[in-house]
Design a protein around this motif. Structure first.
Motif, PDB file in Angstrom:
ATOM      1  N   LEU A 227       2.666  -6.727   9.371  1.00 51.42           N
ATOM      2  CA  LEU A 227       2.237  -5.797   8.977  1.00 51.42           C
ATOM      3  C   LEU A 227       3.169  -4.819   9.303  1.00 51.42           C
ATOM      4  O   LEU A 227       3.621  -4.427  10.426  1.00 51.42           O
ATOM      5  N   VAL A 228       3.767  -4.096   8.416  1.00 49.89           N
ATOM      6  CA  VAL A 228       4.791  -2.843   8.578  1.00 49.89           C
ATOM      7  C   VAL A 228       4.285  -1.642   8.029  1.00 49.89           C
ATOM      8  O   VAL A 228       3.810  -1.649   6.911  1.00 49.89           O
ATOM      9  N   ILE A 229       4.188  -0.752   8.856  1.00 51.42           N
ATOM     10  CA  ILE A 229       3.577   0.554   8.336  1.00 51.42           C
ATOM     11  C   ILE A 229       4.549   1.806   8.622  1.00 51.42           C
ATOM     12  O   ILE A 229       4.819   2.007   9.727  1.00 51.42           O
ATOM     13  N   LEU A 230       4.882   2.399   7.651  1.00 46.03           N
ATOM     14  CA  LEU A 230       5.793   3.407   7.757  1.00 46.03           C
ATOM     15  C   LEU A 230       5.394   4.839   7.634  1.00 46.03           C
ATOM     16  O   LEU A 230       4.865   4.795   6.196  1.00 46.03           O
ATOM     17  N   SER A 231       4.980   5.505   8.555  1.00 44.99           N
ATOM     18  CA  SER A 231       4.193   6.733   8.418  1.00 44.99           C
ATOM     19  C   SER A 231       5.172   7.914   8.037  1.00 44.99           C
ATOM     20  O   SER A 231       6.497   8.168   8.507  1.00 44.99           O
ATOM     21  N   GLN A 232       4.877   8.562   6.936  1.00 44.79           N
ATOM     22  CA  GLN A 232       5.905   9.632   6.338  1.00 44.79           C
ATOM     23  C   GLN A 232       5.501  11.087   7.485  1.00 44.79           C
ATOM     24  O   GLN A 232       4.904  11.951   6.874  1.00 44.79           O
TER      25      GLN A 232
ATOM     26  N   ILE B 252       6.894  14.671  -2.693  1.00 42.91           N
ATOM     27  CA  ILE B 252       7.674  14.214  -1.415  1.00 42.91           C
ATOM     28  C   ILE B 252       7.085  12.869  -1.031  1.00 42.91           C
ATOM     29  O   ILE B 252       8.021  11.900  -0.773  1.00 42.91           O
ATOM     30  N   ALA B 253       5.730  12.545  -1.165  1.00 43.01           N
ATOM     31  CA  ALA B 253       5.340  11.336  -0.696  1.00 43.01           C
ATOM     32  C   ALA B 253       5.846  10.168  -1.808  1.00 43.01           C
ATOM     33  O   ALA B 253       6.207   9.149  -1.226  1.00 43.01           O
ATOM     34  N   SER B 254       5.921  10.533  -3.101  1.00 41.48           N
ATOM     35  CA  SER B 254       6.158   9.383  -4.203  1.00 41.48           C
ATOM     36  C   SER B 254       7.894   9.424  -3.779  1.00 41.48           C
ATOM     37  O   SER B 254       8.211   7.906  -3.736  1.00 41.48           O
ATOM     38  N   ARG B 255       8.576  10.269  -3.595  1.00 41.46           N
ATOM     39  CA  ARG B 255      10.124  10.022  -3.380  1.00 41.46           C
ATOM     40  C   ARG B 255      10.406   9.081  -1.915  1.00 41.46           C
ATOM     41  O   ARG B 255      11.494   8.546  -1.965  1.00 41.46           O
ATOM     42  N   GLN B 256       9.462   9.233  -1.097  1.00 40.95           N
ATOM     43  CA  GLN B 256       9.895   8.726   0.337  1.00 40.95           C
ATOM     44  C   GLN B 256       9.288   7.169   0.039  1.00 40.95           C
ATOM     45  O   GLN B 256      10.220   6.426   0.543  1.00 40.95           O
ATOM     46  N   HIS B 257       8.232   6.912  -0.698  1.00 41.17           N
ATOM     47  CA  HIS B 257       7.834   5.533  -1.106  1.00 41.17           C
ATOM     48  C   HIS B 257       9.029   4.977  -1.753  1.00 41.17           C
ATOM     49  O   HIS B 257       9.414   3.675  -1.484  1.00 41.17           O
ATOM     50  N   LEU B 258       9.694   5.632  -2.598  1.00 41.67           N
ATOM     51  CA  LEU B 258      10.562   4.884  -3.522  1.00 41.67           C
ATOM     52  C   LEU B 258      11.942   4.562  -2.457  1.00 41.67           C
ATOM     53  O   LEU B 258      12.370   3.501  -2.775  1.00 41.67           O
TER      54      LEU B 258
ATOM     55  N   GLU C 182       0.978  -1.068  -0.072  1.00 47.80           N
ATOM     56  CA  GLU C 182       0.006  -0.125  -0.126  1.00 47.80           C
ATOM     57  C   GLU C 182       0.902   1.146  -0.084  1.00 47.80           C
ATOM     58  O   GLU C 182       1.675   1.389   0.887  1.00 47.80           O
ATOM     59  N   THR C 183       0.748   2.056  -0.914  1.00 43.08           N
ATOM     60  CA  THR C 183       1.374   3.451  -1.022  1.00 43.08           C
ATOM     61  C   THR C 183       0.521   4.425  -1.789  1.00 43.08           C
ATOM     62  O   THR C 183       1.343   5.348  -2.337  1.00 43.08           O
ATOM     63  N   SER C 184      -0.693   4.363  -1.136  1.00 41.98           N
ATOM     64  CA  SER C 184      -1.653   5.485  -2.011  1.00 41.98           C
ATOM     65  C   SER C 184      -1.606   7.000  -1.577  1.00 41.98           C
ATOM     66  O   SER C 184      -1.860   7.904  -2.279  1.00 41.98           O
ATOM     67  N   CYS C 185      -1.235   6.935  -0.150  1.00 37.68           N
ATOM     68  CA  CYS C 185      -1.028   8.387   0.358  1.00 37.68           C
ATOM     69  C   CYS C 185       0.359   8.603   1.172  1.00 37.68           C
ATOM     70  O   CYS C 185       1.288   8.627   0.417  1.00 37.68           O
TER      71      CYS C 185
ATOM     72  N   VAL D  82       4.433   3.994  -7.562  1.00 37.66           N
ATOM     73  CA  VAL D  82       5.737   3.361  -6.797  1.00 37.66           C
ATOM     74  C   VAL D  82       5.359   1.891  -6.349  1.00 37.66           C
ATOM     75  O   VAL D  82       6.147   1.100  -6.460  1.00 37.66           O
ATOM     76  N   GLY D  83       4.271   1.859  -5.755  1.00 34.62           N
ATOM     77  CA  GLY D  83       3.755   0.577  -5.145  1.00 34.62           C
ATOM     78  C   GLY D  83       3.438  -0.386  -6.521  1.00 34.62           C
ATOM     79  O   GLY D  83       3.947  -1.435  -6.412  1.00 34.62           O
ATOM     80  N   VAL D  84       2.809   0.133  -7.493  1.00 36.94           N
ATOM     81  CA  VAL D  84       2.328  -0.625  -8.389  1.00 36.94           C
ATOM     82  C   VAL D  84       3.648  -1.215  -9.385  1.00 36.94           C
ATOM     83  O   VAL D  84       3.826  -2.251  -9.698  1.00 36.94           O
ATOM     84  N   ALA D  85       4.380  -0.331  -9.411  1.00 33.62           N
ATOM     85  CA  ALA D  85       5.766  -0.558 -10.371  1.00 33.62           C
ATOM     86  C   ALA D  85       6.757  -1.839  -9.547  1.00 33.62           C
ATOM     87  O   ALA D  85       7.060  -2.632  -9.969  1.00 33.62           O
ATOM     88  N   THR D  86       6.721  -1.430  -8.137  1.00 33.35           N
ATOM     89  CA  THR D  86       7.253  -2.371  -7.337  1.00 33.35           C
ATOM     90  C   THR D  86       6.616  -3.805  -7.340  1.00 33.35           C
ATOM     91  O   THR D  86       7.452  -4.858  -7.457  1.00 33.35           O
ATOM     92  N   ALA D  87       5.392  -3.730  -7.160  1.00 35.94           N
ATOM     93  CA  ALA D  87       4.747  -4.889  -7.200  1.00 35.94           C
ATOM     94  C   ALA D  87       4.792  -5.842  -8.536  1.00 35.94           C
ATOM     95  O   ALA D  87       5.141  -7.050  -8.406  1.00 35.94           O
TER      96      ALA D  87
END
Ligand code: KG4
Ligand code: ZN
Length: 349
Positions: A31-36, A49-55, A8-11, A93-98
């Protein structure tokens, strides 16, 4: 039995989870959740910034989720990923990784709608939170009232005409000088508030509304936000002295509106239970308000904050259901900022 990796990386949460099971018998293995946290500085989520942090974070988060489940990609049968709705750059980022992991390991891929994830989330903690039920999804971006006769069949009853419930909480919090995201701060301050000091009009709520009326199930919160703005501006007292009372007045108005509409849906559809999802479902006053409005014969299931807010466990859970139905995404699975929840039944009433 299927063991599924959820992403999950939608937000602004980077999350991965491993879930095993079949049908409604599932076990969450990790379950691992990293809040930005970075977005707090800006008072809202900055998409780029959200996209870059997901990356930066996603692969370590996936590795950690696999390690916590004492497995590797070799032990995974399928990958579920949020592909809509959300910030497109973040979703990508999530979809490309998956997709990358799926190609590399020859694993099937399932695309999951984020709001369907929220619908399934509560069943991870409450085994009885399965259809048939009335669902209220209240997050930062959505407010949806649905009748759910079965998984995958979603009858839309009502929605917001403007701001989402979480957005209303966040905007009211900002007007009261509280940090972002403001929902839990409003709830905390409202506890000390006098309910009689600020009584705001209940938006779109009138006793003479009848089923079939436009406003019977829909909600609207932008007027309530403006009412908070005027209350703050026009008060002779300091913001510090009125903050708990305004927070209480705002929360009471929002809760009464949502609770009344949920109770109407329960009565009209004759459902024995209500399932809440989304970040605002963490609000205890909302849960209590819905319980009171629905009465003792209706069970209200609310998730804990970890499962209510964005997380990959709910994506794995919804993904498992779609996977077991035979759904597979192709490698051209696209991301969408807005997309209706799949399985909408629009001609039922
Ligand atoms: O579901 P979520 O984590 O993210 C989205 O998909 O939007 O929901 C976030 C929203 C924010 O608007 C936040 O203020 C709200 O959930 N929220 C709350 C509470 N905890 C989080 N609102 C009211 N009361 C709370 N305790
Ligand atoms: Zn969400």
């Amino acid at each position: 039995m299927t063991r599924i990796l959820g992403i999950e990386t939608s937000c602004d949460e980077t999350s991965a989870a491993v879930l095993t099971g079949s049908g409604d018998e599932v076990r969450l293995e990790s379950l691992v959740i990293l809040s930005q946290d970075v977005h707090r500085v800006f008072g809202g989520v900055v998409p780029e910034i959200a996209s870059r942090q997901h990356l930066v974070s996603l692969l370590p988060v996936v590795d950690r989720a696999l390690a916590d489940a004492r497995t590797t990609l070799e032990g995974i049968d399928a990958i579920a990923v949020t592909h809509a709705p959300g910030l497109v750059g973040a979703l990508l980022v999530g979809v490309a990784t998956a997709k990358g992991l799926a190609i590399a390991r020859g694993l099937p891929l399932v695309g999951v709608h984020h709001m369907e994830g929220h619908l399934f989330a509560t069943s991870l903690e409450h085994a009885d939170a399965v259809p048939p039920f009335i669902a209220l999804l209240v997050s930062g971006g959505h407010t949806l009232l649905l009748d759910v006769p079965a998984w995958g069949e979603y009858v839309p009853l009502g929605a917001t005409r403007d701001d989402a419930a979480g957005e209303a909480f966040d905007k009211a919090a900002k007007l009261l000088g509280l940090p972002y995201p403001g929902g839990r701060h409003i709830e905390a301050h409202a506890k000390d508030g006098d309910p009689a000091r600020f009584r705001f009009t209940r938006p779109m709520l009138r006793r003479d509304q009848r089923p079939g009326d436009d406003h019977y199930y829909d909600v609207s919160f932008s007027g309530l936000k403006t009412a908070v703005l005027h209350a703050v501006r026009e008060s002779q007292d300091t913001i510090d002295s009125i903050r708990p009372h305004v927070a209480r007045g705002f929360q009471d108005a929002l809760v009464e509106t949502l609770a009344t509409k949920v109770a109407r849906a329960v009565r009209a559809c004759r459902r024995p239970r209500v399932v809440l999802g989304g970040g605002v479902a963490c609000n205890r006053a909302l849960v209590a308000g819905i319980e009171a409005a629905c009465g003792p014969h209706v069970t209200v299931h609310a998730p804990t904050p970890r499962i209510a807010t964005d997380n990959a466990a709910m994506i794995a859970r919804a993904g498992l259901w779609r996977f077991e139905r035979g759904e597979r995404a192709s490698l051209d699975l696209a991301c969408h900022a807005g997309l209706p929840i799949p399985g909408l039944v629009t001609d039922a009433r």
